[in-house]
Write a protein that holds these residues in place. Structure first.
Motif, PDB file in Angstrom:
ATOM      1  N   TRP A  37     -64.489  10.223  82.555  1.00 24.88           N
ATOM      2  CA  TRP A  37     -65.080  10.020  81.219  1.00 24.88           C
ATOM      3  C   TRP A  37     -66.021  11.163  80.854  1.00 24.88           C
ATOM      4  O   TRP A  37     -66.091  11.564  79.682  1.00 24.88           O
ATOM      5  N   HIS A  89     -65.568  14.248  81.858  1.00 24.52           N
ATOM      6  CA  HIS A  89     -64.683  15.355  81.509  1.00 24.52           C
ATOM      7  C   HIS A  89     -64.145  15.199  80.089  1.00 24.52           C
ATOM      8  O   HIS A  89     -63.938  16.193  79.375  1.00 24.52           O
ATOM      9  N   LEU A  90     -63.907  13.961  79.663  1.00 25.21           N
ATOM     10  CA  LEU A  90     -63.348  13.708  78.332  1.00 25.21           C
ATOM     11  C   LEU A  90     -64.349  13.944  77.206  1.00 25.21           C
ATOM     12  O   LEU A  90     -63.974  13.952  76.029  1.00 25.21           O
ATOM     13  N   ASN A  92     -53.782  19.043  74.407  1.00 27.21           N
ATOM     14  CA  ASN A  92     -54.370  17.723  74.173  1.00 27.21           C
ATOM     15  C   ASN A  92     -55.150  17.725  72.859  1.00 27.21           C
ATOM     16  O   ASN A  92     -55.004  16.817  72.034  1.00 27.21           O
ATOM     17  N   PRO A 121     -63.803  11.296  72.974  1.00 32.24           N
ATOM     18  CA  PRO A 121     -63.394  11.002  74.353  1.00 32.24           C
ATOM     19  C   PRO A 121     -62.265   9.982  74.424  1.00 32.24           C
ATOM     20  O   PRO A 121     -61.339  10.131  75.224  1.00 32.24           O
ATOM     21  N   ASP A 159     -51.959  17.471  81.997  1.00 34.31           N
ATOM     22  CA  ASP A 159     -53.353  16.990  81.971  1.00 34.31           C
ATOM     23  C   ASP A 159     -53.522  15.650  82.676  1.00 34.31           C
ATOM     24  O   ASP A 159     -54.649  15.199  82.892  1.00 34.31           O
ATOM     25  N   LEU A 215     -53.891  11.821  76.536  1.00 36.01           N
ATOM     26  CA  LEU A 215     -53.749  12.497  77.821  1.00 36.01           C
ATOM     27  C   LEU A 215     -52.341  12.312  78.389  1.00 36.01           C
ATOM     28  O   LEU A 215     -51.834  11.196  78.480  1.00 36.01           O
ATOM     29  N   ARG A 265     -59.030  11.615  73.351  1.00 33.28           N
ATOM     30  CA  ARG A 265     -58.494  12.469  74.416  1.00 33.28           C
ATOM     31  C   ARG A 265     -57.852  11.634  75.512  1.00 33.28           C
ATOM     32  O   ARG A 265     -56.813  12.018  76.064  1.00 33.28           O
ATOM     33  N   LEU A 266     -58.457  10.494  75.827  1.00 27.16           N
ATOM     34  CA  LEU A 266     -57.880   9.611  76.837  1.00 27.16           C
ATOM     35  C   LEU A 266     -56.520   9.099  76.392  1.00 27.16           C
ATOM     36  O   LEU A 266     -55.547   9.107  77.151  1.00 27.16           O
ATOM     37  N   TYR A 275     -60.935  22.427  80.057  1.00 23.61           N
ATOM     38  CA  TYR A 275     -61.302  21.978  81.410  1.00 23.61           C
ATOM     39  C   TYR A 275     -61.087  23.074  82.464  1.00 23.61           C
ATOM     40  O   TYR A 275     -61.988  23.346  83.266  1.00 23.61           O
ATOM     41  N   LYS A 295     -55.184   4.393  82.220  1.00 25.88           N
ATOM     42  CA  LYS A 295     -55.998   4.593  81.018  1.00 25.88           C
ATOM     43  C   LYS A 295     -56.801   3.347  80.673  1.00 25.88           C
ATOM     44  O   LYS A 295     -57.970   3.429  80.278  1.00 25.88           O
ATOM     45  N   VAL A 318     -60.103  18.908  76.840  1.00 25.14           N
ATOM     46  CA  VAL A 318     -59.381  18.917  78.116  1.00 25.14           C
ATOM     47  C   VAL A 318     -58.437  20.113  78.183  1.00 25.14           C
ATOM     48  O   VAL A 318     -58.452  20.880  79.141  1.00 25.14           O
TER      49      VAL A 318
END
Length: 480
Positions: free
Chosen positions: A373, A375-376, A384, A349, A360, A356, A352-353, A457, A320, A380
């Motif tokens: 990034w 995708h975020l 999440n 984003p 996921d 995660l 979400r990171l 996703y 991360k 997701v």
């Protein structure tokens, strides 16, 4: 889960990535309280200061503006009509106080290596203690003993901002000043008592810090921190929406190497009115209160800082952190959320990171590293997104519980009026923070209600592969 992210009431402007000494001067309050009636006769200190400037050929009776007593305390008052962008005053370099002037003084040799603000603070304190023996005494005499900045508030006054980010910032600021004082006392003051014959206290150091924080100009060519006598009397106007070209450093003449500080009026001013500028369009009310001792009523100044952390205990911490750093961020990210404004672009984003995990976590694999990034930027998974909503809403609830008053009580105090300047700041700050927290909560409450309608996703991936029908159902291919 092992990740951690939260709304941090201890977020400090002092440690904020956008925080530094880029501050024009502060509205002084040395002679009358804010909002008090104008006094027709300038105090003797102000008249002596003007006489000194006249002797130094900085001003004349024809100068466009002159110091005067105004509702904020002291200010620059137009002696005649002044047009937009007209030069109001020019102050030669010999009257500036900056690290260069400190280096040329008696204490210059012992101040080398100190932080710019520390050496200028030490210089100011020493010159103040010298009194009439100092060449600067006429200027120092018009400096306020304190301002309405929260660094000068009593314990009782600070109680009024209990639970706010401004309180923790103020405490952090004062702790920082004290630590700098203790270091300079040990390394500079005590070993050089011939240069500093009078006792210097942490209160003296806090005074100098407040003066610099509120009055020093920066963002000037070749000058990171400089006090400009006379120019630093200019006050702030919330109605002026530009900072451009209000002041600059330029050459004194075609054949001169001397420099002068030139101040222009950004708007037309009638004789007898104040000449005003915009201090900083980007400062929040908390920053205005800390630096200058006032706040504004506009919602664009009302902010709350969301502090997000990637916990070191997270089993995916390394991955991360790598993703965050690749995208210009770090283990901790600060997001300033403004009342009634959308969330900062990179906030979701990053959330979400941080959140995660579980199934996921496949997005953290090296094969996705260059695309993760992107995708975020979109949801997701339901799990999440749900965690994000729940944790942020719980954090808002917890932060709101930390105040001594409710928003309704604050609004009633504001409506009733008759608040002292400092209490007015306190009520405005805590009410503003609560409004932003409610604003954040409403955003994530609405998002929580839309979780079943969002596309995640796996669904996006199936659609991209042509495996989702027009009605959103998954297409199964049966063997022939």
């Amino acid at each position: 889960m092992s990740t951690l992210f939260y709304l941090n009431p201890s977020s400090s402007i002092l440690n904020h990535p956008h925080s530094h000494f880029k501050t024009p001067p502060k509205r002084p309050s040395s002679y009358i309280t804010s909002g008090g009636p104008p006094q027709p006769t300038p105090p003797q200190q102000l008249q002596t200061f003007w006489q000194w400037l006249s002797e130094e050929k900085v001003v004349t009776h024809k100068s466009p503006a002159k110091p005067g007593v105004v509702s904020e305390g002291l200010g620059l008052v137009a002696q005649r009509d002044i047009s937009r962008n007209e030069v109001v005053l020019e102050v030669p370099k010999k009257l500036w106080i900056n690290p260069e002037s400190v280096a040329a003084s008696e204490i210059g040799s012992v101040c080398s290596g100190l932080k710019p603000w520390v050496c200028v603070a030490l210089f100011l304190i020493r010159e103040k203690m010298r009194g009439g023996e100092s060449w600067w005494w006429r200027y120092i005499d018009v400096l306020p003993e304190c301002t309405d900045s929260t660094i000068f508030w009593s314990e009782e006054e600070l109680y009024e901002i209990q639970g706010t980010q401004l309180l923790s910032t103020t405490v952090g600021c004062k702790d920082y000043v004290q630590s700098e004082f203790l270091r300079v006392e040990e390394e500079i003051i005590l070993p050089n008592q011939k240069l500093f014959p009078s006792t210097i206290t942490v209160e003296d150091f806090l005074w100098a810090f407040g003066i610099l924080r509120s009055r020093a100009f920066s963002r000037l060519r070749g000058q990171n921190l400089v006090l400009i006598p006379l120019a630093d009397l200019i006050n702030h106007s919330s109605s002026i929406k530009t900072e451009d070209y209000a002041y600059e450093i330029k050459g004194a003449g075609l054949f001169s190497r001397d420099l002068i500080f030139s101040l222009r009026s950004p708007v037309a001013v009638k004789a007898g009115e104040q000449v005003l500028i915009q201090y900083d369009l980007n400062k929040s009310n908390a920053e205005l209160a800390l630096d200058y001792g006032f706040i504004e009523s506009g919602s664009d100044r009302v902010t709350y800082t969301l502090n997000l952390d990637i916990a070191e205990s997270d089993e995916n911490f390394g991955d991360k952190l790598d993703i965050a750093e690749t995208n210009g961020m770090n283990t901790t990210a600060y997001f300033d959320i403004t009342l009634d404004q959308p969330l900062p672009k990179e906030m979701l984003p990053y959330l979400r990171l941080v959140a995660l995990g579980g199934t996921d976590a496949f997005l953290l694999e090296s094969i996705f590293r260059n695309a993760v990034w992107d995708h975020l930027q979109l949801p997701v998974s339901r799990a999440n997104e749900e965690v994000i909503c729940q944790v942020v809403r719980n954090a808002c609830k917890s932060a709101l519980a930390g105040y001594n008053t409710t928003l309704e009580e604050d609004e009633k105090l504001k409506t009733d009026g008759n608040l002292s300047p400092r209490l007015q700041i306190a009520v405005g700050i805590r009410a503003g923070e609560k409004k932003v927290l409610h604003h954040i909560d409403s955003i994530f409450k609405e998002r929580e209600q839309e979780l079943d309608e969002l596309e995640y996703y796996q669904e996006r991936r199936l659609r991209d592969l042509g495996l989702v029908g027009e009605q959103g159902d998954i297409i199964f291919w049966e063997p022939k």
